[in-house]
Design an enzyme around this catalytic site. Sequence first.
Site, PDB file in Angstrom:
ATOM      1  N   ASP A  89     -29.525  21.707 -18.117  1.00  0.00           N
ATOM      2  CA  ASP A  89     -29.644  20.667 -17.092  1.00  0.00           C
ATOM      3  C   ASP A  89     -30.464  19.425 -17.674  1.00  0.00           C
ATOM      4  OD1 ASP A  89     -32.316  21.530 -17.022  1.00  0.00           O
ATOM      5  OD2 ASP A  89     -32.410  21.436 -15.098  1.00  0.00           O
TER       6      ASP A  89
ATOM      7  N   GLU B 245     -30.042  26.121  -6.469  1.00  0.00           N
ATOM      8  CA  GLU B 245     -29.552  25.183  -7.321  1.00  0.00           C
ATOM      9  C   GLU B 245     -29.029  24.046  -6.886  1.00  0.00           C
ATOM     10  OE1 GLU B 245     -30.517  25.214 -10.585  1.00  0.00           O
ATOM     11  OE2 GLU B 245     -31.324  27.107 -10.766  1.00  0.00           O
TER      12      GLU B 245
ATOM     13  N   TYR C 181     -23.775  23.977 -15.844  1.00  0.00           N
ATOM     14  CA  TYR C 181     -25.251  24.310 -15.641  1.00  0.00           C
ATOM     15  C   TYR C 181     -25.344  25.282 -14.393  1.00  0.00           C
ATOM     16  CZ  TYR C 181     -29.932  24.147 -13.551  1.00  0.00           C
ATOM     17  OH  TYR C 181     -30.829  24.671 -13.228  1.00  0.00           O
TER      18      TYR C 181
END
Length: 362
Positions: A151, A50, A133
């Site tokens: 996102d 991520e 997020y």
Amino acid sequence: MKMKKEIENKRVSEVLTPHAVEALLAWYREHRRALPWRETRDPYRIWISEIMLQQTRVEAVKPYYARFLAAAPTPAALASLDEAALFKLWEGLGYYSRAKNLHRAAVAVTEQYGGEMPRTYEELRALAGVGDYTAGAIASIAYDVRVPAVDGNVLRVLSRLCASGADILDEKTKKRFREELLPVIPAAAGDFTQSLIELGATLCGPNTEAQCERCPLADVCEAHRTGLTGELPVRRAKKPRRVEARTVLLVRDGARTLLSKRPPKGLLAGLYELPNVEGHLDTDGVIAFVRALGAEPLRVRRIEDAKHIFSHIEWHMIAYDVTLSSDFDGLRGDGRYFLAENSAISEHYAIPSAFGAYTKYL
């Protein structure tokens, strides 16, 4: 925003009904892309992916992801890396503050959680570099915690589903969508998070026409129904980037090249770089710069121009290849500059991609 048609914006729960959620999950399970970070529920590996995927294309991340995890397979291994090794692993990905925050967070995980990634959204959110997020993505994908992960891809999908004219770059819009998404998250929270991201990255992607005919949510999408997919989402205009003129110097002494280290704060903080100065120097200016360091140029040759784009700045660079005379007794100055063996640069010194047009000469 003044849209072609005046419509009533829907709430997320009005469009993402249980039936629509099931259709989205079924689509995802059949059509999802095969990505290495989707083959695991390990929160550490999901976290690394991520962070790497922030502002970076999927295909560019894949080799970095594999190499990084080979060198640092656990939070403890990441925490033990020194800065030079960390930056070398990250070299070319850009936004090096992401790597610094990863290291800071890995130290916290090692010291506070015994090397095991925390399991709650709140604990994840407290780690360095982990925002709303990322904490939501890790918690939902690794642990199926019913928390939203919103996102840019998800904002685009929700904006179109609800026909929302709100600015998706506004924090209030993101907060509203997070709150509205929360009650519709199913037990399969991880697949749900990834299905929205996947839809926004593929059929409902950026800078391309929406592929509504293939979308599992076309029947409930207000933008599709009203013909507004081309107008949504709404984003405020970004400020133009500041343009900076710079001169880059490729200064070499046989098998060595002059490097410098940037200050510990600011753009590209703490990274190694080719010497560069503000403005566009002429040959006389280059010679004066090199002599001020205690070296004597033997040859100065203009090489290619280049441009590099940061988030808010553009560097417009000219460059010179400088060959040094061997007749000098060491560099002067503040200690930022040093001659590095060319063979060591590729192994030990992470040089930002901003200088990619010139590191190829090494």
